[in-house]
Design an enzyme around this catalytic site. Structure first.
Site, PDB file in Angstrom:
ATOM      1  N   GLU A  89     -12.731   0.105   6.461  1.00  0.00           N
ATOM      2  CA  GLU A  89     -13.291   0.395   5.139  1.00  0.00           C
ATOM      3  C   GLU A  89     -14.816   0.312   5.105  1.00  0.00           C
ATOM      4  OE1 GLU A  89     -10.570  -1.477   5.602  1.00  0.00           O
ATOM      5  OE2 GLU A  89      -9.026  -0.327   4.551  1.00  0.00           O
ATOM      6  N   HIS A 126      -2.275  -5.378  -3.535  1.00  0.00           N
ATOM      7  CA  HIS A 126      -2.134  -3.919  -3.616  1.00  0.00           C
ATOM      8  C   HIS A 126      -1.958  -3.443  -5.054  1.00  0.00           C
ATOM      9  CE1 HIS A 126      -1.246  -4.471   0.664  1.00  0.00           C
ATOM     10  NE2 HIS A 126      -1.439  -3.181   0.849  1.00  0.00           N
TER      11      HIS A 126
END
Lengths: 324, 326
Positions: free
Chosen positions: B62, B131
């Site tokens: 990321e 999540h």
């Protein structure tokens, strides 16, 4: 010191001039900082001039470069105007970033300087992106990312090498291994001596240069950049050098053995070494070298005068470039 | 002619049309290439049409995704990066908050960073604590980031185009439960500018300002309340940075009662910012204290019954509106 390629005298003197310019910029900025004239923090790159100049001499104005908190030298080497740099250190509106960046954020769009960076390893992925952009736009530009041995412990370093490797990007990762991550000596922050070995993990080439020897750095960078322009993928270069001062100006660097800085200053001064080489090989005489030092001293004090005489930014500048 | 399509297809159509329109645009992210086509299948089919150069898988990195996007944006490209889950922004936060958000400002206006970070957030699929967060307030707190939160397919397509064409970085927050929802989307090119709120339902008694999927909850609640003769106006800001304050204040000047609903946790949520703005600009218009309905101050739990319990429900909104009218 050895020079295996043909370099004109003018080029030699230009390289030495830039090294002197960096040294004097740092020395004078440090003095002014300690007098309280320059705000913020300063990170001096004295001792690392051969790496900055040797690398930047091997790339063009269209190529990209990003640097670190210890970035003055790289900006000078890439062609930065010391007036605008000094003005930025003073927080003046005539600075590269109109006083909104300071020492740690100097950037210059026209010179391809993507910016110094206040975050260790923060610029490495950005440089990698500039290399991707160059590749996608079909130019032969390369991108150079300077960072230190400390940054090679950051995830940003590893993610960047990995992605640059799989995309075969024209990026030169230049680790200036000055043997300290802030106060932490290399042996205590990584269990390796050569940062270059980390290239193996990403299946990319690496090269180690003596970062106090400008001829070594310059020639090795020329070879590396040629490879990059051929599209052969990224290269990790490690320039072994030494940070003469503490991490920041004012840091007494009590974490170093007492005789260590003296050893480097006496025997491995990049400017002294290069000046000696030029004289030994009768490329220049001491008069010419003295003239360079004199000229650069004046240039930096002129930059100081420029900064002192420049205006503070109008307060409206604080609200400009704010879009969200 | 408008067609009915899903939120997912509307997003894909925006990406496709923009990739055709401007060759500087490219997509990068984890698992976005075909045949996988993205975890939520938004990019499915695009590699086939545009190739691996412009629809580009990245490693699970990321920092690299966001940092590379920034470097490319500063040097002439217009990247659209995908973070698979907003929660993974945690791995990339240096690039997002210290680099992307600040590059234009720190450089004294020398450079722009025209990039979009597309990601999705929210609960509803038992995705648990790492999540399913809603993190818009975290991004909105940082000067230099625009934050878009479309709820309908029409808004999703038009706002994604606006985000891609924007000269500055935009955090584009989709919602995982919206991908299969449908709505009308015109065939012709259109843009929904950032910073323009949409009154999703006109009413006179109470204003509900809701974001993302909570707009749908607010509309359901309004329908129920209508049966009791309560007229609710639902305002969707669509982007919280920039924020169309005037549309919200105009609605409040009509109804004099305000509720704010979001799926992010209540504490330090965007709703608190809206309350403060209303205090500053419209205090005299209020006939009741502003009501906040938001998730409970917990990480998102896994068990469906627990997840449902912490997230605002239609019933909670209905009850809250009734409280406002007492």
């Amino acid at each position: 010191m050895e020079c295996k390629i043909k370099i004109e005298k003018g080029k030699h003197l230009e390289l030495l001039t830039l090294m002197n310019r960096i040294r004097l910029f740092e020395q004078i900025a440090e003095e002014l900082f300690l007098h309280g004239e320059v705000p913020g923090f300063l990170h001096s790159s004295i001792g690392q001039e051969a790496s900055a100049v040797g690398v930047c001499a091997a790339i063009g104005i269209d190529d990209y470069m990003a640097t670190t908190h210890r970035g003055h030298g790289h900006v000078v080497a890439k062609g930065g105007d010391v007036n605008r740099m000094m003005a930025e250190l003073y927080g003046k509106v005539t600075g590269y970033c109109r006083g909104k960046g300071g020492s740690m954020h100097i950037s210059c769009r026209e010179l391809g300087i993507l910016g110094a960076n206040g975050i260790v390893a923060g610029g490495i992925p950005i440089t990698t992106g500039a290399a991707l952009s160059a590749k996608m736009r079909g130019t032969d530009q390369v991108a150079v990312s300077f960072f230190g041995d400390g940054a090679s412990d950051e995830g940003a370093f590893h993610e960047s090498l990995n992605i640059a490797s799989i995309y075969k990007l024209p990026v030169l990762f230049v680790c200036e291994n000055n043997h300290y991550a802030e106060s932490n000596p290399q042996a205590k922050h990584q269990n390796i001596k050569d940062v270059a070995v980390r290239a193996k993990a990403y299946n990319i080439d690496s090269v180690i240069a003596d970062g106090t020897d400008i001829m070594d750095v310059y020639q090795k960078t020329l070879t590396a950049v040629e490879q990059l322009r051929k599209g052969n993928g990224p290269i990790l270069m490690e320039n072994k050098c030494y940070r003469w001062s503490g991490h920041y100006v004012g840091d007494p660097a009590v974490y170093r053995p007492k005789d260590e800085p003296l050893e480097w200053k006496t025997n491995r001064d990049p400017i002294k070494l290069y000046a000696g080489f030029l004289m030994e090989n009768k490329i220049a005489d001491s008069k010419e070298l003295e003239a360079i030092t004199e000229q650069e001293t004046k240039r930096i004090w002129d930059a100081v005068e420029f900064a002192r005489n420049s205006d503070d930014p109008d307060l409206t500048v604080a609200m400009e470039d704010v879009y969200a | 002619m408008p067609r009915s399509m899903t939120y997912r297809d509307a997003l894909r159509e925006a990406l496709r049309e923009e990739l055709i329109r401007d060759e500087r645009i490219f997509l990068l992210g984890e698992d976005i290439e075909d045949p996988f086509g993205g975890t939520y299948k938004v990019t499915q089919g695009l590699t086939e049409e545009f190739g691996h150069d412009r629809v580009r898988n990245t490693p699970i990195s990321e920092i690299a995704i966001t940092g590379v996007a920034l470097g490319a944006a500063m040097t002439g490209m217009r990247p659209v990066a995908e973070l698979m889950y907003v929660d993974f922004a945690g791995c990339a936060m240096d690039q997002i908050m210290n680099q992307i958000a600040k590059m234009r400002y720190m450089s004294g206006g020398q450079v722009e960073a025209p990039l979009v970070i597309r990601t999705q957030q929210g609960t509803g699929r038992s995705s648990a604590a790492q999540h399913a967060q809603s993190l818009e307030a975290m991004f909105a707190h940082i000067p230099g980031l625009k934050v878009a939160m479309p709820v309908t397919p029409y808004d999703a397509k038009g706002m994604l185009k606006a985000a891609i064409r924007d000269p500055d970085p935009v955090i584009f927050l989709e919602h995982k439960l919206l991908y299969n929802t449908t709505g009308e989307v015109p065939e012709e090119d259109y843009v929904v500018p950032l910073g323009v709120a949409d009154v999703k339902r006109v009413g006179t008694d109470v204003t509900i300002v809701a974001t993302s999927r909570m707009v749908l909850h607010a509309l359901d609640a309004a329908e129920i309340l209508a049966k009791d003769g309560i007229s609710v106006e639902v305002v969707d800001p669509r982007s919280i940075v920039p924020l169309d304050q005037e549309t919200i204040f105009d609605s409040l000047r009509k109804t004099h009662r305000l509720m704010v609903v979001h799926e992010a946790v209540e504490r330090n949520g965007w709703g608190a910012e809206l309350c403060a703005l209303v205090m500053d600009h419209c205090f005299d218009e209020l006939d009741a204290p502003v009501k906040r309905i938001a998730s409970k101050n917990t990480p998102v739990p896994f068990a469906p019954v627990l997840e449902n319990f912490v997230v605002p429900s239609v019933e909670e909104i209905v009850a809250g509106v009734k409280d406002l009218l007492v």
